[in-house]
Design an enzyme around this catalytic site. Sequence first.
Site, short mmCIF file in Angstrom:
data_model
loop_
_atom_site.label_atom_id
_atom_site.label_comp_id
_atom_site.label_asym_id
_atom_site.label_seq_id
_atom_site.Cartn_x
_atom_site.Cartn_y
_atom_site.Cartn_z
N CYS A 147 -1.94 -2.43 7.58
CA CYS A 147 -1.85 -3.34 6.44
C CYS A 147 -0.54 -4.10 6.39
CB CYS A 147 -2.14 -2.57 5.15
SG CYS A 147 -3.89 -2.09 5.05
N ASP A 190 0.80 -1.24 0.00
CA ASP A 190 0.00 0.00 0.00
C ASP A 190 0.84 1.29 0.00
OD1 ASP A 190 -1.88 -1.98 0.29
OD2 ASP A 190 -2.91 -1.08 1.99
N LYS A 235 -7.05 -4.89 -3.37
CA LYS A 235 -7.89 -5.47 -2.31
C LYS A 235 -8.86 -4.43 -1.79
CE LYS A 235 -4.29 -4.21 1.03
NZ LYS A 235 -4.91 -3.11 1.75
#
Length: 188
Positions: free
Chosen positions: A143, A9, A101
């Site tokens: 994450c 990310d 995602k």
Amino acid sequence: MKTALLLVDVQNDFCPGGNLATARGDEVASKIAELISTPDSRTRDYVATVATQDWHIDPGAHFSEKPDFVDSWPVHCVADTYGAEIRGPVRRDLIDQFFKKGEYSAAYSGFEGKNADGALLGDWLREQGVTHLDVCGIATDYCVRATVLDALKEGFEVRVLRGMCSPVDDKGGADALQAMMDAGAEIV
Ligand SMILES: [Zn+2]
């Protein structure tokens, strides 16, 4: 042993100026950009560089106008917007695969992500014969943590490149590093 580099990310919205910025986002993006463009003796043996992206279309309660910053968040990383793009100076052309995602629900772990062919991250890595992962990215306490814990559950050997991870907050980041280490990751 085959090692892949996994970028979690590293997206505009998680960097300064973004909708859900982390303070060290740009520092981390710069370090990662250097790592993938000028591999050194430690990193030149990567068989692949892959990136996960938070990629929201309608993720329900993951978004809130009154976020609690634990389970609900300001609008971020909306699919096909600037905020969801990989943060420069990280070069997209040096990334082999992208795993997206969170289209319709919260998804902290990169192992929930699928590539353009619909392959899950874990399945794709195994297809390449990858056994070891070096993981870095944003955010350490959400994450990155979830991705590393899933990687260990799926049987990968994991190193966390701590200098290339940016937390939402420092205490949460430190706790996450401890939790990842306790679960079996090496912190380097
Ligand atoms: Zn999200």
